[in-house]
Design a protein around this motif. Sequence first.
Motif, PDB file in Angstrom:
ATOM      1  N   PHE A  61      32.323 -42.300 -49.184  1.00  0.00           N
ATOM      2  CA  PHE A  61      32.833 -42.566 -47.839  1.00  0.00           C
ATOM      3  C   PHE A  61      33.914 -43.652 -47.875  1.00  0.00           C
ATOM      4  O   PHE A  61      34.954 -43.518 -47.235  1.00  0.00           O
ATOM      5  N   SER A  62      33.691 -44.692 -48.639  1.00  0.00           N
ATOM      6  CA  SER A  62      34.660 -45.784 -48.753  1.00  0.00           C
ATOM      7  C   SER A  62      35.963 -45.290 -49.379  1.00  0.00           C
ATOM      8  O   SER A  62      37.052 -45.705 -48.976  1.00  0.00           O
ATOM      9  N   GLY A  63      35.852 -44.405 -50.351  1.00  0.00           N
ATOM     10  CA  GLY A  63      37.052 -43.804 -50.946  1.00  0.00           C
ATOM     11  C   GLY A  63      37.826 -42.972 -49.938  1.00  0.00           C
ATOM     12  O   GLY A  63      39.056 -42.973 -49.931  1.00  0.00           O
ATOM     13  N   LEU A  64      37.101 -42.282 -49.055  1.00  0.00           N
ATOM     14  CA  LEU A  64      37.768 -41.489 -48.022  1.00  0.00           C
ATOM     15  C   LEU A  64      38.481 -42.398 -47.014  1.00  0.00           C
ATOM     16  O   LEU A  64      39.573 -42.072 -46.545  1.00  0.00           O
ATOM     17  N   ILE A  65      37.871 -43.533 -46.715  1.00  0.00           N
ATOM     18  CA  ILE A  65      38.523 -44.519 -45.834  1.00  0.00           C
ATOM     19  C   ILE A  65      39.814 -44.997 -46.495  1.00  0.00           C
ATOM     20  O   ILE A  65      40.859 -45.110 -45.851  1.00  0.00           O
ATOM     21  N   LYS A  66      39.750 -45.281 -47.807  1.00  0.00           N
ATOM     22  CA  LYS A  66      40.954 -45.715 -48.528  1.00  0.00           C
ATOM     23  C   LYS A  66      42.044 -44.653 -48.426  1.00  0.00           C
ATOM     24  O   LYS A  66      43.215 -44.965 -48.220  1.00  0.00           O
ATOM     25  N   ASN A  67      41.664 -43.387 -48.543  1.00  0.00           N
ATOM     26  CA  ASN A  67      42.639 -42.301 -48.430  1.00  0.00           C
ATOM     27  C   ASN A  67      43.345 -42.324 -47.079  1.00  0.00           C
ATOM     28  O   ASN A  67      44.551 -42.068 -47.001  1.00  0.00           O
ATOM     29  N   LEU A  68      42.593 -42.623 -46.009  1.00  0.00           N
ATOM     30  CA  LEU A  68      43.213 -42.720 -44.686  1.00  0.00           C
ATOM     31  C   LEU A  68      44.270 -43.820 -44.666  1.00  0.00           C
ATOM     32  O   LEU A  68      45.365 -43.637 -44.136  1.00  0.00           O
ATOM     33  N   PHE A  69      43.925 -44.971 -45.245  1.00  0.00           N
ATOM     34  CA  PHE A  69      44.891 -46.071 -45.301  1.00  0.00           C
ATOM     35  C   PHE A  69      46.098 -45.693 -46.144  1.00  0.00           C
ATOM     36  O   PHE A  69      47.236 -45.982 -45.766  1.00  0.00           O
ATOM     37  N   ASP A  70      45.854 -45.048 -47.284  1.00  0.00           N
ATOM     38  CA  ASP A  70      46.961 -44.618 -48.143  1.00  0.00           C
ATOM     39  C   ASP A  70      47.931 -43.724 -47.369  1.00  0.00           C
ATOM     40  O   ASP A  70      49.153 -43.888 -47.461  1.00  0.00           O
ATOM     41  N   GLN A  71      47.383 -42.778 -46.619  1.00  0.00           N
ATOM     42  CA  GLN A  71      48.221 -41.853 -45.852  1.00  0.00           C
ATOM     43  C   GLN A  71      49.014 -42.588 -44.781  1.00  0.00           C
ATOM     44  O   GLN A  71      50.218 -42.331 -44.609  1.00  0.00           O
ATOM     45  N   GLU A  72      48.386 -43.491 -44.067  1.00  0.00           N
ATOM     46  CA  GLU A  72      49.065 -44.200 -42.981  1.00  0.00           C
ATOM     47  C   GLU A  72      50.136 -45.152 -43.524  1.00  0.00           C
ATOM     48  O   GLU A  72      51.213 -45.276 -42.932  1.00  0.00           O
ATOM     49  N   ILE A  73      49.839 -45.800 -44.628  1.00  0.00           N
ATOM     50  CA  ILE A  73      50.824 -46.699 -45.236  1.00  0.00           C
ATOM     51  C   ILE A  73      52.025 -45.903 -45.743  1.00  0.00           C
ATOM     52  O   ILE A  73      53.170 -46.323 -45.588  1.00  0.00           O
ATOM     53  N   ALA A  74      51.764 -44.749 -46.324  1.00  0.00           N
ATOM     54  CA  ALA A  74      52.869 -43.893 -46.797  1.00  0.00           C
ATOM     55  C   ALA A  74      53.748 -43.477 -45.628  1.00  0.00           C
ATOM     56  O   ALA A  74      54.984 -43.477 -45.726  1.00  0.00           O
ATOM     57  N   LYS A  75      53.133 -43.139 -44.497  1.00  0.00           N
ATOM     58  CA  LYS A  75      53.899 -42.764 -43.302  1.00  0.00           C
ATOM     59  C   LYS A  75      54.720 -43.951 -42.797  1.00  0.00           C
ATOM     60  O   LYS A  75      55.882 -43.794 -42.416  1.00  0.00           O
ATOM     61  N   MET A  76      54.109 -45.140 -42.791  1.00  0.00           N
ATOM     62  CA  MET A  76      54.804 -46.344 -42.344  1.00  0.00           C
ATOM     63  C   MET A  76      56.025 -46.618 -43.208  1.00  0.00           C
ATOM     64  O   MET A  76      57.106 -46.897 -42.707  1.00  0.00           O
ATOM     65  N   GLN A  77      55.825 -46.526 -44.512  1.00  0.00           N
ATOM     66  CA  GLN A  77      56.911 -46.842 -45.440  1.00  0.00           C
ATOM     67  C   GLN A  77      58.006 -45.792 -45.395  1.00  0.00           C
ATOM     68  O   GLN A  77      59.170 -46.091 -45.616  1.00  0.00           O
ATOM     69  N   ALA A  78      57.636 -44.544 -45.125  1.00  0.00           N
ATOM     70  CA  ALA A  78      58.625 -43.484 -45.029  1.00  0.00           C
ATOM     71  C   ALA A  78      59.520 -43.643 -43.800  1.00  0.00           C
ATOM     72  O   ALA A  78      60.676 -43.241 -43.810  1.00  0.00           O
ATOM     73  N   SER A  79      58.951 -44.246 -42.759  1.00  0.00           N
ATOM     74  CA  SER A  79      59.726 -44.396 -41.516  1.00  0.00           C
ATOM     75  C   SER A  79      60.561 -45.676 -41.483  1.00  0.00           C
ATOM     76  O   SER A  79      61.290 -45.906 -40.539  1.00  0.00           O
ATOM     77  N   GLU A  80      60.436 -46.503 -42.514  1.00  0.00           N
ATOM     78  CA  GLU A  80      61.211 -47.756 -42.547  1.00  0.00           C
ATOM     79  C   GLU A  80      62.605 -47.523 -43.067  1.00  0.00           C
ATOM     80  O   GLU A  80      62.951 -46.661 -43.735  1.00  0.00           O
TER      81      GLU A  80
END
Length: 118
Positions: free
Chosen positions: A99-118
């Motif tokens: 479950f904790s790994g899946l939470i990390k995946n959510l953060f990874d995805q959101e951070i990637a989206k943030m960085q892509a939009s910068e």
Amino acid sequence: MVTDKDGYIHLIQYLTEHLGLFEAPEHTSIGDETVMELFEEQLAAQIIMVCGQNPSLSFAQRNMVIREVDAIVYDLEEILANVAKQNATPEQTLFITEFSGLIKNLFDQEIAKMQASE
């Protein structure tokens, strides 16, 4: 950041679907860690990895990640209130790690989206 996304809602549903794992009468714990201590430890380790893998995160972005983790821990405390202080079993430990790994995946995805939009 993640707690307002569909992926997080699905993870919470996944957890509630597996509550039986935490409410089982069998209490063969493998250590001295409680269910909540293990969740907190695993989430902390995952978030340290997230921040380590993304050194370009600003101070404000890192604080946002920490606030999100606090919100997640609060949700977990609410959902697991009846079993939070019980020592974790091997099956629970495995689930918590996944479950904790899946939470990390959510953060990874959101951070990637943030960085892509910068």
